[in-house]
Design a protein around this motif. Sequence first.
Motif, short mmCIF file in Angstrom:
data_model
loop_
_atom_site.label_atom_id
_atom_site.label_comp_id
_atom_site.label_asym_id
_atom_site.label_seq_id
_atom_site.Cartn_x
_atom_site.Cartn_y
_atom_site.Cartn_z
N PRO A 149 6.45 11.58 -9.82
CA PRO A 149 6.39 13.04 -9.80
C PRO A 149 5.14 13.58 -10.51
O PRO A 149 4.76 14.71 -10.30
CB PRO A 149 7.66 13.47 -10.53
CG PRO A 149 8.01 12.31 -11.40
CD PRO A 149 7.50 11.08 -10.70
N GLU A 150 4.51 12.76 -11.37
CA GLU A 150 3.33 13.22 -12.08
C GLU A 150 2.15 13.33 -11.11
O GLU A 150 1.96 12.48 -10.26
CB GLU A 150 2.94 12.24 -13.21
CG GLU A 150 3.96 12.15 -14.31
CD GLU A 150 5.02 11.11 -14.02
OE1 GLU A 150 4.90 10.40 -13.01
OE2 GLU A 150 5.97 11.03 -14.80
N PRO A 151 1.35 14.38 -11.26
CA PRO A 151 0.19 14.51 -10.39
C PRO A 151 -0.91 13.54 -10.82
O PRO A 151 -1.45 13.62 -11.92
CB PRO A 151 -0.25 15.96 -10.57
CG PRO A 151 0.32 16.37 -11.88
CD PRO A 151 1.53 15.53 -12.12
N VAL A 152 -1.24 12.59 -9.95
CA VAL A 152 -2.27 11.60 -10.24
C VAL A 152 -2.98 11.24 -8.93
O VAL A 152 -2.36 11.18 -7.87
CB VAL A 152 -1.67 10.35 -10.93
CG1 VAL A 152 -0.67 9.65 -10.05
CG2 VAL A 152 -2.74 9.40 -11.38
N ASP A 153 -4.29 11.06 -9.03
CA ASP A 153 -5.10 10.61 -7.90
C ASP A 153 -5.41 9.13 -8.09
O ASP A 153 -5.77 8.70 -9.18
CB ASP A 153 -6.40 11.39 -7.81
CG ASP A 153 -6.19 12.83 -7.39
OD1 ASP A 153 -5.12 13.14 -6.82
OD2 ASP A 153 -7.09 13.66 -7.62
N VAL A 154 -5.27 8.35 -7.01
CA VAL A 154 -5.50 6.91 -7.06
C VAL A 154 -6.46 6.54 -5.94
O VAL A 154 -6.31 7.00 -4.80
CB VAL A 154 -4.16 6.15 -6.88
CG1 VAL A 154 -4.40 4.65 -6.85
CG2 VAL A 154 -3.19 6.51 -7.96
N VAL A 155 -7.44 5.71 -6.27
CA VAL A 155 -8.36 5.15 -5.28
C VAL A 155 -8.27 3.64 -5.38
O VAL A 155 -8.43 3.07 -6.46
CB VAL A 155 -9.81 5.61 -5.49
CG1 VAL A 155 -10.74 4.95 -4.49
CG2 VAL A 155 -9.92 7.12 -5.39
N ILE A 156 -8.02 2.99 -4.25
CA ILE A 156 -7.93 1.53 -4.21
C ILE A 156 -9.18 1.00 -3.52
O ILE A 156 -9.49 1.40 -2.40
CB ILE A 156 -6.66 1.06 -3.49
CG1 ILE A 156 -5.43 1.53 -4.25
CG2 ILE A 156 -6.66 -0.45 -3.34
CD1 ILE A 156 -4.12 1.19 -3.59
N ASN A 157 -9.86 0.10 -4.23
CA ASN A 157 -11.07 -0.52 -3.73
C ASN A 157 -10.79 -2.02 -3.60
O ASN A 157 -10.74 -2.73 -4.59
CB ASN A 157 -12.21 -0.26 -4.71
CG ASN A 157 -13.56 -0.53 -4.12
OD1 ASN A 157 -13.67 -1.22 -3.12
ND2 ASN A 157 -14.58 0.01 -4.75
N PRO A 158 -10.59 -2.53 -2.36
CA PRO A 158 -10.17 -3.93 -2.19
C PRO A 158 -11.33 -4.91 -2.33
O PRO A 158 -12.50 -4.53 -2.27
CB PRO A 158 -9.62 -3.95 -0.77
CG PRO A 158 -10.42 -2.91 -0.07
CD PRO A 158 -10.65 -1.83 -1.10
N LYS A 159 -10.96 -6.16 -2.50
CA LYS A 159 -11.91 -7.26 -2.43
C LYS A 159 -11.70 -7.97 -1.10
O LYS A 159 -10.69 -7.77 -0.43
CB LYS A 159 -11.69 -8.22 -3.60
CG LYS A 159 -11.92 -7.55 -4.94
CD LYS A 159 -11.62 -8.48 -6.08
CE LYS A 159 -11.80 -7.74 -7.40
NZ LYS A 159 -11.35 -8.52 -8.55
N LYS A 160 -12.64 -8.81 -0.72
CA LYS A 160 -12.59 -9.50 0.56
C LYS A 160 -11.31 -10.32 0.74
O LYS A 160 -10.81 -10.50 1.84
CB LYS A 160 -13.82 -10.41 0.68
CG LYS A 160 -13.99 -11.08 2.00
CD LYS A 160 -14.69 -10.19 2.98
CE LYS A 160 -15.08 -10.99 4.22
NZ LYS A 160 -15.64 -10.15 5.24
N SER A 161 -10.75 -10.80 -0.38
CA SER A 161 -9.56 -11.65 -0.32
C SER A 161 -8.31 -10.92 0.19
O SER A 161 -7.32 -11.57 0.51
CB SER A 161 -9.28 -12.24 -1.70
OG SER A 161 -9.06 -11.22 -2.63
N VAL A 162 -8.36 -9.60 0.32
CA VAL A 162 -7.22 -8.83 0.83
C VAL A 162 -6.87 -9.28 2.25
O VAL A 162 -5.71 -9.24 2.65
CB VAL A 162 -7.51 -7.31 0.78
CG1 VAL A 162 -6.55 -6.51 1.63
CG2 VAL A 162 -7.45 -6.84 -0.66
N LEU A 163 -7.85 -9.75 2.99
CA LEU A 163 -7.60 -10.18 4.37
C LEU A 163 -6.78 -11.47 4.43
O LEU A 163 -6.06 -11.69 5.40
CB LEU A 163 -8.93 -10.40 5.11
CG LEU A 163 -9.72 -9.15 5.43
CD1 LEU A 163 -11.06 -9.53 6.05
CD2 LEU A 163 -8.94 -8.24 6.35
#
Length: 140
Positions: A99-113
Amino acid sequence: MNCVSDLAPNRGINLSGSRKRARFTSHMRLLRHADFERVYKQGRRHFAAHMTVFYLPRQQGEGLRIGFTVGKVLGGAVERNRMKRRLRETVRLHWPGAPEPVDVVINPKKSVLKVEFTELGNEINRAFAVIQKSLEKGIT
């Protein structure tokens, strides 16, 4: 195929109909470049094996807003889009409903694939737990 409600509890995501997929609506996403820049410059970071998660509490608004960035250095358009699809689906299934207002940015690495979805889900859950703990402490 299981419906979304069988896979993950409905934590604030509106589902219209019993077999509809939960979607990222515009109020659940970071859309403006200025918002991404603000999170990068003023926010905190959580480093994980397959991604870096940036987060910044907001003064107004409600709930979590999330964005994904995948640079060209990680591959061609096909690979980058596959990374974003995998991350979006993992976040959709493990949505914290904070419920808290928060902005999140996810920056993946190549291993995500290459990583299994269960491990990716565990990593997303850990990141959301770290964000929640940081918000409870009042650290910005």
